[in-house]
Every structure is written in structure tokens, then in C-alpha cells.
Design a protein around this motif. Structure first.
Motif, PDB file in Angstrom:
ATOM      1  N   GLU A 158       0.815  -1.218   0.000  1.00 30.25           N
ATOM      2  CA  GLU A 158       0.000   0.000   0.000  1.00 30.25           C
ATOM      3  C   GLU A 158       0.852   1.272   0.000  1.00 30.25           C
ATOM      4  O   GLU A 158       0.641   2.174  -0.828  1.00 30.25           O
ATOM      5  CB  GLU A 158      -0.950   0.006   1.192  1.00 30.25           C
ATOM      6  N   VAL A 159       1.800   1.391   0.904  1.00 33.58           N
ATOM      7  CA  VAL A 159       2.598   2.618   1.011  1.00 33.58           C
ATOM      8  C   VAL A 159       3.559   2.789  -0.166  1.00 33.58           C
ATOM      9  O   VAL A 159       3.645   3.877  -0.748  1.00 33.58           O
ATOM     10  CB  VAL A 159       3.343   2.654   2.359  1.00 33.58           C
ATOM     11  N   PRO A 160       4.303   1.740  -0.575  1.00 34.67           N
ATOM     12  CA  PRO A 160       5.167   1.923  -1.750  1.00 34.67           C
ATOM     13  C   PRO A 160       4.404   2.332  -3.010  1.00 34.67           C
ATOM     14  O   PRO A 160       4.909   3.131  -3.809  1.00 34.67           O
ATOM     15  CB  PRO A 160       5.827   0.542  -1.916  1.00 34.67           C
ATOM     16  N   LEU A 161       3.194   1.808  -3.192  1.00 37.35           N
ATOM     17  CA  LEU A 161       2.419   2.203  -4.367  1.00 37.35           C
ATOM     18  C   LEU A 161       1.880   3.619  -4.235  1.00 37.35           C
ATOM     19  O   LEU A 161       1.843   4.367  -5.221  1.00 37.35           O
ATOM     20  CB  LEU A 161       1.266   1.214  -4.585  1.00 37.35           C
ATOM     21  N   ALA A 162       1.475   4.004  -3.032  1.00 36.41           N
ATOM     22  CA  ALA A 162       0.999   5.376  -2.827  1.00 36.41           C
ATOM     23  C   ALA A 162       2.084   6.384  -3.172  1.00 36.41           C
ATOM     24  O   ALA A 162       1.790   7.484  -3.657  1.00 36.41           O
ATOM     25  CB  ALA A 162       0.539   5.557  -1.384  1.00 36.41           C
ATOM     26  N   LEU A 200       9.532  -5.420   0.908  1.00 37.24           N
ATOM     27  CA  LEU A 200       9.222  -6.293  -0.224  1.00 37.24           C
ATOM     28  C   LEU A 200       8.444  -5.519  -1.289  1.00 37.24           C
ATOM     29  O   LEU A 200       8.710  -5.667  -2.490  1.00 37.24           O
ATOM     30  CB  LEU A 200       8.418  -7.499   0.257  1.00 37.24           C
ATOM     31  N   GLY A 201       7.511  -4.698  -0.869  1.00 33.31           N
ATOM     32  CA  GLY A 201       6.774  -3.872  -1.825  1.00 33.31           C
ATOM     33  C   GLY A 201       7.663  -2.851  -2.509  1.00 33.31           C
ATOM     34  O   GLY A 201       7.527  -2.620  -3.719  1.00 33.31           O
ATOM     35  N   LEU A 243      10.129  -0.668  -7.183  1.00 35.16           N
ATOM     36  CA  LEU A 243      11.365  -0.158  -7.790  1.00 35.16           C
ATOM     37  C   LEU A 243      11.719  -0.957  -9.034  1.00 35.16           C
ATOM     38  O   LEU A 243      12.111  -0.387 -10.068  1.00 35.16           O
ATOM     39  CB  LEU A 243      12.503  -0.226  -6.778  1.00 35.16           C
ATOM     40  N   ALA A 244      11.583  -2.276  -8.966  1.00 36.59           N
ATOM     41  CA  ALA A 244      11.866  -3.110 -10.134  1.00 36.59           C
ATOM     42  C   ALA A 244      10.931  -2.764 -11.283  1.00 36.59           C
ATOM     43  O   ALA A 244      11.355  -2.701 -12.450  1.00 36.59           O
ATOM     44  CB  ALA A 244      11.735  -4.588  -9.764  1.00 36.59           C
ATOM     45  N   TRP A 245       9.662  -2.530 -10.978  1.00 38.27           N
ATOM     46  CA  TRP A 245       8.687  -2.147 -12.016  1.00 38.27           C
ATOM     47  C   TRP A 245       9.061  -0.821 -12.653  1.00 38.27           C
ATOM     48  O   TRP A 245       9.006  -0.677 -13.886  1.00 38.27           O
ATOM     49  CB  TRP A 245       7.308  -2.084 -11.372  1.00 38.27           C
TER      50      TRP A 245
END
Length: 244
Positions: free
Chosen positions: A33-37, A227-228, A233-235
Motif C-alpha cells: 500500500e505505502v510503496p504504491l501510494a 518487499l513492496g 522499484l523493479a517495475w
């Protein structure tokens, strides 16, 4: 028949993230949730619908979420497998993939994750959920025991069937993954024996546009977002387009 998955021309504002075997939406949300936000993407994290149709129920959620616009699809372990499977079936509705800890390609065979799920199902059927969880306590890290305790109890009477669904479901083959053309972020843990890093490397190498970032299970135990962050980051490094 080839189903080549082409990248969307517009950044996706929604990502659908699916849980791993015997896991739940609480853990997936804590990871993504937080990495995508941070890149302007909202995370939808459906909970499991235990039982023999577990896999199909997750695919139904992806179908519904992508009815009006392409979405990012992803998940952890079994959830990552399902997301890639869905992307192959829906070349016009997948904007990218976020895949953490893939466990096998093609038939599961005796891969560590499939074997662990089968053993878990046997233990649940033989002695019940609490007895099976007690047996796990001494063999996994405390954070993982806590995660499994919450998630497994939430599956109720459908837990054993759900574990077997995941353990028996075919994942995309390397050849099938190579048909996917959207940006793909793959995340692996260098110290995860159940989800070997070699599998994550194989997945990342199969896609046309993919990148692999790694972390460690002991870090994830203290900070699930690690993990997120690795997957997002890879994406991005694979060509993913943030909203902000």
C-alpha cells in the motif's frame, strides 16, 4: 494461440494485489500500500474466499477492477502466479505486473512452496488449525508465525482446501511469460528457501521488460514494505510509469 500482452499508453491508477498461499489481505496491504501510494497508485487488496474456487475468485476481482481501465496486477507467491496468469488472458487490461516471491513455473511438482502447502493441508486435516499452527511455531520466524496464525484462522473450515488449491495450480511457463510485454517488477528474497531466488531470476529473465530487485526475509519481518518497495522499484526500472 499467442496472447501477447502489450503495455497500456496511460499510467494505471489502481493496482490489484493478491495474497500468497494461506496468507491474507492484511499482509499484502502491509507490503504494497505505502510503496504504491508513493508513485500515485491506489492498492486494492482483496481477501481470500476460502475453498476450491479460491484462484478463480481472485481472477474475478481482477476482471471487475479492470472493467473500465487497465490495472496493475500483482501479488505474493501464489498471488503473483495468478496475476501473471490473468495478464496472459487479458492483454488489453493489464498495465503492468508487480510480482513478489514467485514459487515455480508450469506444474508445481515438488517445489518447496507446493510441498509446504500440501504438508500444511495434511496437518490441518489431521489435527485442526491450532495444532498445525503450534507445530509451525518452532520452525519459522516469530513474525511469520504471527502472520500465519492470523491468516490461517481467518480461512476457517476452508483452509485445507485453499492450501491444496494453491499447491496444485499450474503457474505460467517461461515460454508463456515471454509473451508478456508490459513492464514487470519482480521481487525476491535472497534468504528465502521456500521461494528460491533462482525462480525469481528465471521469471525476471523471461519477460520482455522486467527487472528484479531483492531484499531479505529478516528485513521483511521487521519492515514488510521492503518487499513492496523492491517490487515497485523493479517495475519502475522496467519502464513502469508512475502517476505522480
Amino acid at each position: 494461440m499467442t496472447h501477447s500482452v502489450a503495455a497500456s499508453t496511460k499510467p494505471a491508477e489502481l493496482a490489484v494485489l493478491l495474497p500468497g498461499t494461506g496468507s491474507d489481505e492484511v499482509f499484502v496491504r502491509s507490503v504494497f500500500e505505502v510503496p504504491l501510494a508513493a508513485v500515485g497508485v491506489r492498492a486494492l487488496t482483496p481477501g481470500p474466499r476460502p475453498g476450491p474456487r479460491l484462484g478463480e475468485s481472485y481472477l474475478d476481482v481482477l476482471d471487475e477492477a479492470a472493467a473500465d481501465a487497465p490495472v496493475l496486477a500483482g501479488g505474493i507467491s501464489f498471488g503473483a502466479h495468478l496475476a501473471a496468469e490473468w495478464a496472459l488472458r487479458n492483454p488489453d487490461r493489464c498495465a503492468g505486473l508487480l510480482l513478489a516471491l514467485p514459487a515455480w513455473n508450469g506444474d508445481p511438482g515438488d517445489s518447496p512452496a507446493a510441498l509446504a502447502a500440501r504438508l500444511g493441508a495434511d496437518a490441518v486435516r489431521a489435527g485442526g488449525v491450532e495444532t498445525a499452527l503450534a507445530a509451525l511455531t518452532g520452525s519459522v520466524d516469530p513474525w511469520l508465525a504471527a502472520e500465519l496464525g492470523r491468516a490461517w484462522r481467518g480461512y476457517g473450515s476452508g483452509l485445507a482446501d485453499s492450501l491444496l488449491v494453491a499447491a496444485g495450480r499450474r503457474a505460467p511457463t517461461v515460454a508463456e511469460l515471454s509473451e508478456i510485454r508490459v513492464p514487470v517488477g519482480v521481487a525476491g528474497c535472497v534468504d528465502d528457501l521456500v521461494h528460491p531466488l533462482a525462480v525469481a531470476k528465471l521469471w525476471a529473465g523471461a519477460f520482455a521488460h522486467a527487472h528484479l530487485c531483492t531484499t531479505r526475509l529478516d528485513i521483511v519481518g521487521a519492515d514488510p514494505e521492503a518487499l513492496g518497495r523492491a517490487a515497485v522499484l523493479a517495475w519502475l526500472r522496467a519502464g513502469g510509469r508512475p502517476v505522480i
